[in-house]
Write a protein that holds these residues in place. Sequence first.
Motif, PDB file in Angstrom:
ATOM      1  N   MET A 101      11.984  -1.446   0.846  1.00 37.83           N
ATOM      2  CA  MET A 101      11.061   0.005   1.177  1.00 37.83           C
ATOM      3  C   MET A 101      12.189   0.919   2.079  1.00 37.83           C
ATOM      4  SD  MET A 101       7.643  -1.603   3.032  1.00 37.83           S
ATOM      5  CE  MET A 101       8.466  -2.266   4.348  1.00 37.83           C
ATOM      6  N   SER A 102      13.045   0.533   2.621  1.00 31.33           N
ATOM      7  CA  SER A 102      14.082   1.351   3.088  1.00 31.33           C
ATOM      8  C   SER A 102      14.893   2.147   2.317  1.00 31.33           C
ATOM      9  CB  SER A 102      14.985   0.727   4.089  1.00 31.33           C
ATOM     10  OG  SER A 102      14.455   0.150   5.252  1.00 31.33           O
ATOM     11  N   ALA A 103      15.113   1.380   0.906  1.00 25.98           N
ATOM     12  CA  ALA A 103      15.879   2.253  -0.184  1.00 25.98           C
ATOM     13  C   ALA A 103      15.160   3.078  -1.062  1.00 25.98           C
ATOM     14  CB  ALA A 103      16.655   1.251  -0.988  1.00 25.98           C
ATOM     15  N   HIS A 104      13.959   3.137  -1.032  1.00 26.58           N
ATOM     16  CA  HIS A 104      12.899   3.642  -1.738  1.00 26.58           C
ATOM     17  C   HIS A 104      12.057   4.616  -1.102  1.00 26.58           C
ATOM     18  CE1 HIS A 104      14.435   0.423  -4.353  1.00 26.58           C
ATOM     19  NE2 HIS A 104      14.151   1.120  -5.230  1.00 26.58           N
ATOM     20  N   TYR A 105      11.833   4.484   0.007  1.00 20.41           N
ATOM     21  CA  TYR A 105      10.808   5.366   0.616  1.00 20.41           C
ATOM     22  C   TYR A 105      11.023   5.847   2.065  1.00 20.41           C
ATOM     23  CZ  TYR A 105       7.098   3.950  -2.630  1.00 20.41           C
ATOM     24  OH  TYR A 105       6.489   3.516  -3.656  1.00 20.41           O
ATOM     25  N   LYS A 106      10.934   7.129   2.367  1.00 18.29           N
ATOM     26  CA  LYS A 106      11.416   7.733   3.714  1.00 18.29           C
ATOM     27  C   LYS A 106      10.836   7.034   4.901  1.00 18.29           C
ATOM     28  CE  LYS A 106      12.343  12.232   1.403  1.00 18.29           C
ATOM     29  NZ  LYS A 106      11.940  13.646   1.557  1.00 18.29           N
ATOM     30  N   GLN A 107       9.507   6.657   4.800  1.00 21.36           N
ATOM     31  CA  GLN A 107       8.840   6.053   5.781  1.00 21.36           C
ATOM     32  C   GLN A 107       8.293   5.009   5.657  1.00 21.36           C
ATOM     33  OE1 GLN A 107       6.228   8.775   7.667  1.00 21.36           O
ATOM     34  NE2 GLN A 107       7.244  10.561   6.957  1.00 21.36           N
ATOM     35  N   PRO A 108       9.279   4.019   5.430  1.00 24.67           N
ATOM     36  CA  PRO A 108       8.689   2.404   5.397  1.00 24.67           C
ATOM     37  C   PRO A 108       8.077   1.834   6.617  1.00 24.67           C
ATOM     38  CG  PRO A 108      11.091   2.394   5.928  1.00 24.67           C
ATOM     39  CD  PRO A 108      10.547   3.846   5.753  1.00 24.67           C
TER      40      PRO A 108
ATOM     41  N   TYR B  93       0.741  -1.291   0.009  1.00 23.49           N
ATOM     42  CA  TYR B  93      -0.070  -0.063  -0.013  1.00 23.49           C
ATOM     43  C   TYR B  93       0.889   1.113   0.026  1.00 23.49           C
ATOM     44  CZ  TYR B  93      -3.673  -3.157   1.417  1.00 23.49           C
ATOM     45  OH  TYR B  93      -4.694  -4.153   1.733  1.00 23.49           O
ATOM     46  N   ILE B  94       0.646   2.128  -0.908  1.00 20.13           N
ATOM     47  CA  ILE B  94       1.158   3.322  -0.890  1.00 20.13           C
ATOM     48  C   ILE B  94       0.337   4.394  -0.617  1.00 20.13           C
ATOM     49  CG2 ILE B  94       2.639   5.056  -2.268  1.00 20.13           C
ATOM     50  CD1 ILE B  94       3.577   2.316  -2.191  1.00 20.13           C
ATOM     51  N   LEU B  95       0.426   5.285   0.681  1.00 20.94           N
ATOM     52  CA  LEU B  95      -0.424   6.173   1.331  1.00 20.94           C
ATOM     53  C   LEU B  95       0.164   7.392   0.771  1.00 20.94           C
ATOM     54  CD1 LEU B  95      -0.718   4.503   4.919  1.00 20.94           C
ATOM     55  CD2 LEU B  95      -1.914   4.074   2.916  1.00 20.94           C
TER      56      LEU B  95
ATOM     57  N   THR C  82      18.214  -4.123  12.168  1.00 17.55           N
ATOM     58  CA  THR C  82      18.869  -4.010  10.993  1.00 17.55           C
ATOM     59  C   THR C  82      18.432  -2.879  10.121  1.00 17.55           C
ATOM     60  OG1 THR C  82      19.268  -6.578  11.079  1.00 17.55           O
ATOM     61  CG2 THR C  82      19.351  -5.430   8.986  1.00 17.55           C
ATOM     62  N   PHE C  83      16.846  -2.571  10.213  1.00 26.73           N
ATOM     63  CA  PHE C  83      16.426  -1.642   9.486  1.00 26.73           C
ATOM     64  C   PHE C  83      15.721  -0.560  10.430  1.00 26.73           C
ATOM     65  CE2 PHE C  83      16.104  -5.495   6.984  1.00 26.73           C
ATOM     66  CZ  PHE C  83      16.837  -5.009   5.794  1.00 26.73           C
ATOM     67  N   PRO C  84      16.745   0.498  11.189  1.00 29.28           N
ATOM     68  CA  PRO C  84      16.132   1.359  12.103  1.00 29.28           C
ATOM     69  C   PRO C  84      15.081   2.251  11.529  1.00 29.28           C
ATOM     70  CG  PRO C  84      18.574   1.593  11.855  1.00 29.28           C
ATOM     71  CD  PRO C  84      18.122   0.735  10.818  1.00 29.28           C
ATOM     72  N   ARG C  85      15.035   2.449  10.424  1.00 29.79           N
ATOM     73  CA  ARG C  85      13.847   3.376   9.755  1.00 29.79           C
ATOM     74  C   ARG C  85      12.539   2.777   9.496  1.00 29.79           C
ATOM     75  NH1 ARG C  85      13.908   5.617   5.105  1.00 29.79           N
ATOM     76  NH2 ARG C  85      15.584   4.463   4.154  1.00 29.79           N
ATOM     77  N   VAL C  86      12.285   1.557   9.574  1.00 28.72           N
ATOM     78  CA  VAL C  86      11.153   0.749   9.504  1.00 28.72           C
ATOM     79  C   VAL C  86      10.344   0.636  10.773  1.00 28.72           C
ATOM     80  CG1 VAL C  86      10.164  -1.507   8.957  1.00 28.72           C
ATOM     81  CG2 VAL C  86      12.299  -0.935   7.807  1.00 28.72           C
ATOM     82  N   ARG C  87       9.093   1.156  10.484  1.00 27.80           N
ATOM     83  CA  ARG C  87       8.016   1.373  11.901  1.00 27.80           C
ATOM     84  C   ARG C  87       7.290   0.323  11.715  1.00 27.80           C
ATOM     85  NH1 ARG C  87      11.784   4.240  12.673  1.00 27.80           N
ATOM     86  NH2 ARG C  87      11.819   6.309  13.396  1.00 27.80           N
ATOM     87  N   ILE C  88       6.985  -0.353  13.065  1.00 27.73           N
ATOM     88  CA  ILE C  88       5.976  -1.539  12.876  1.00 27.73           C
ATOM     89  C   ILE C  88       4.590  -0.754  13.480  1.00 27.73           C
ATOM     90  CG2 ILE C  88       5.370  -3.897  14.051  1.00 27.73           C
ATOM     91  CD1 ILE C  88       8.692  -4.132  14.180  1.00 27.73           C
ATOM     92  N   ILE C  89       3.662  -1.131  12.881  1.00 30.76           N
ATOM     93  CA  ILE C  89       2.179  -0.956  13.281  1.00 30.76           C
ATOM     94  C   ILE C  89       1.516  -2.027  13.569  1.00 30.76           C
ATOM     95  CG2 ILE C  89       0.014   0.144  12.571  1.00 30.76           C
ATOM     96  CD1 ILE C  89       1.518   2.175  11.163  1.00 30.76           C
TER      97      ILE C  89
ATOM     98  N   ILE D 118       5.275   7.374   2.225  1.00 27.21           N
ATOM     99  CA  ILE D 118       4.910   6.272   3.053  1.00 27.21           C
ATOM    100  C   ILE D 118       4.527   5.108   2.479  1.00 27.21           C
ATOM    101  CG2 ILE D 118       3.105   5.419   4.963  1.00 27.21           C
ATOM    102  CD1 ILE D 118       3.029   8.364   5.745  1.00 27.21           C
ATOM    103  N   CYS D 119       5.194   3.782   2.721  1.00 25.95           N
ATOM    104  CA  CYS D 119       4.960   2.720   1.959  1.00 25.95           C
ATOM    105  C   CYS D 119       4.695   1.725   3.136  1.00 25.95           C
ATOM    106  CB  CYS D 119       6.140   2.265   1.065  1.00 25.95           C
ATOM    107  SG  CYS D 119       6.135   0.718   0.388  1.00 25.95           S
ATOM    108  N   VAL D 120       3.723   0.766   2.880  1.00 28.14           N
ATOM    109  CA  VAL D 120       3.285  -0.088   3.801  1.00 28.14           C
ATOM    110  C   VAL D 120       3.222  -1.512   3.332  1.00 28.14           C
ATOM    111  CG1 VAL D 120       1.239  -0.687   5.402  1.00 28.14           C
ATOM    112  CG2 VAL D 120       1.709   1.707   4.762  1.00 28.14           C
ATOM    113  N   GLU D 121       4.027  -2.394   3.978  1.00 28.66           N
ATOM    114  CA  GLU D 121       4.001  -3.839   3.853  1.00 28.66           C
ATOM    115  C   GLU D 121       3.181  -4.290   4.851  1.00 28.66           C
ATOM    116  OE1 GLU D 121       4.705  -7.143   1.726  1.00 28.66           O
ATOM    117  OE2 GLU D 121       5.588  -5.236   1.330  1.00 28.66           O
TER     118      GLU D 121
END
Length: 980
Positions: free
Chosen positions: A801-808, A769-771, A868-875, A775-778
């Motif tokens: 996601m980390s390579a292409h989006y600011k907020q994965p 999902y691209i919001l 490993t991926f500090p910018r990845v947020r978990i919801i 913001i990209c959501v897996e």
Amino acid sequence: MAALLSFHKSILEKLHDPSTSELLLLARGLGLRRIVCKLLQIYDSPNNLVLLVNAFPEEESAIGEELGVMGCRKPGLRIIGFETVKKDRQDLYKKGGLVSLTSQIFTVDMLTSDIPTELITGIIMLHAEKVTPTSAEAFIVRLYREKNQTGFLKAFSDQPEQITSGMSPLRTILKELQIRTVHIYPRFHVEVKQSIDVKRPDLVELDQEMTEYMAEIHTAIVQCMSTTLSELKRANTSLDLDDLTIDNAYFRSFDMIVRRLLDPVWHKVGPRTKQLVSDLATLRRLLTYLLTYDTFSFQSYLDTLIASNTFTDSGAARQHQSPWMLTDAANNIFLYAKRRCYTVSKLTKKTSATPQVTSTMEEDEAWAVVDELDGQTGSSHARQQATKAGSEESARPYWLPEGIDPVLEELPKWTLLADALQEIEQEMINRQPVMTSLSPGTNTVLIMTSSLQECTLLNEFLSTMDADAPPGSRARKMMEERLHLYLWWRSNLSGRKQEGKALFAMSKSRKDRDDAENNVSEALKKKDQEKRERAANRRRVRGGMPSTTSTGRDVASTGQPGGPRGGEEAEQLAAFLSTQIDAPLPGRAEEDLTSLDFATDFDMHYGLLAPEQTVLVRAYSDDTDDRMLQEIQPRFIIMFEPNLEFIRRIEVYRNANAGLGVRVYFMMYRMSCEEGKYLTGLRREKESFERLIKERGSMLMPILEDRRQGSGESLLKTISSRIAGGRKELSTEPSRVIVDMREFRSSLPSLLHASHLLITPVTLTVGDYILTPDICVERKSIPDLVSSFNSGRLYTQCELMSAHYKQPILLIEFEEHKSFSLEAVADVKSYAKQTGKYPTKKKPGGPSENDTSLAASIQSKLVLLTLTFPRVRIIWSSSPYATAEIFRDLKANSPEPDPAKAVTVGAEEDPDAGAGVNAVAEELLRTLPGITAKNVKHVMSKVESVRALCELSLPQVQEILGVEPGKACWEFIHRGERRR
């Protein structure tokens, strides 16, 4: 096509109006498919575009064939599958006519405007009982009504039992389908009774008593089920388990009922409760197998249960065994099941002493002697003894150990079936002088069974039975062969236990097959040769097997692949029944096909069969049985097991063919689960229809929602505060969410659309999902999360996601009405006890090399993923409804994403981008660590050449590829080493 009855015509008169949308609830067996096909025939025209939705592949094929018989051939029903490309689908829609497609394809085509929604004449939807607020069918109706307010929607269902759960289930279905009219036609409807009760078939009820051993086993199984249910209720006193009764346990839906009741607390229940739930399904199958399997197949299944509850696959002792197997009732099951096969009276060991062993001897010692004797069946002494006794009919087979006395108990219904066939043959002889070629119907005898496995069993019984033998001994030869096979299987099983190999695995080597064929006695070979010599004066079973039935008829075993019960039984028979197919049948010689004269005997073996010489054995299916009855038109039908639906099909078949006399033999075991299941099913259907009729009379009509395009609610305004000076302006662009095509199998896109978000389906390479542009959501469900960790797929997805989006964002979504927990409490406690084990940092796609504790906890893998991926947020989301609200909050005060850019992110872009024109350079990049086929185009768009990539610093490479892949690539280039 059979003639329509009066109630069929009445229903069609109410449904054919194209200006109304209606729901039809019809009792099973009354010809729902016939009504659907006739309605499709009415709208078969290039000027109409009628879509058939929610039909199974088998139903699509059957409806298409039936429409062809009715004359709808140009072009008829066209089926759209996933292999149909976009352009071909558009061409089919433009041509009009009848089209069948899946809910997922229909949804995507309406969102992308590939289908002219405003030009759709109507939708015919099957299986309306599956419609829920989160289902794809509700999504389809909302999209349909946004652009088309004049087209009709006709929904059908013949499963009233599935529309009785929840608060006002009928009103919920009507609301989601935006329908205000419902027609209910149970079997006790006045019009149905007047149509069917005019001409009743000649019904002969045959109640069969179970044998003494079968009755004891049946009673013991029911007692075990009662004990298991009591234990389950005692272990979960906080839940309402009043619906868990023995009557409901007869049905396969009982397993789903139990799991649905326990789902909210499934993470809290212990291994014992989970074992009890599994045991209930096992005991239910045992009840069915007792009445349908032969004695040796039933005994073999019990052997697999004992072995699987004793040892694990690795050979270790099982910790959590089934409690019911330790009861006295279970002991009775195993004892009487063995007595149905054989008794152990005495065994003679080849020693100086010959001790007498009674039936109370230890089982292991008995089978040790059996294995010893069975291994010596190929000796010359045994051959001489078998040849000497070959002329005597009462001689013991050479392969049978002296300590085993065969009982070979046959199913009582087999004798009942043979007597019924003999009576039918006599009836045909008596009717022959008065029957003419103009008389309706054929003399083909139709035998209906509950499964494909039983079709095969009855086919073998009818093809090998001895008509002159007394009742209970007509299948003696077949049972002896099965006893031989059973002893051979047990001998191989014991040998594999001693060798430490896997249980129930039969060798398929040529040597084993040759050894088994060598065990065939000369007497049996001679008997088979005599049968082939007498075959010239007999009709043969299709395929070349000689028929020795009392009626002289041919037996053909058929059934629908993927039928209602055949697939389930094949999976649950453990390994024995699968080996029974591949393993050679000891005691049966193969027929030498080279000795057959196909020039003269081809018609005898493979020609058409005369109706009066044919017995058709078939498994119960769906509405396809209606067409089968109409094509064969049998006058004699034998229902080997009771089936409520098929009884009604016979009633409709009898009244739809004027002048056709039908005799039905209805067989049922008295005081058995067959009788209980039949009566309980009849009562459940009647109560379901009564509840639906009562709800229809008292419910409030649902208010239909107007979601036409252009309404104020369909456009959500977003406020942009990023304009200089602090001015705020309203954005007229609708709020949009870009969704990957594969995500339409879930319910989340439907709920997003219901919350007034514009859904744009595309094929995404990165994310689901691209919001917003950033913001990209897996999205991961719990099972998908576990499988993604095990396969390492989640690591790659987070990397992209980390390579292409600011907020994965990684969205972990739980299911509604299920436990909000990643792991069971017992699993967490067992993992916490593992002290002194610290997992090494490793790619979170699997356990570390020197530690197995990581695989035991998914929480540890999540921790490694965030490290490993500090910018990845978990919801965390408790349900799809909560996910829709989260997405709305994340999109607040943010610009809308661009579908064109979302598609190109991570995908193979224009060859002119970057260094794409140089194929050699691209191939070189692919060989570098950290660069894959998914990110090579991204790298080529960031650097001008391979030389430029080599001149970049470590932080610059990591910015392009990510932290770990960038470091691996840079170290390989500058240090000449590959990181491990």
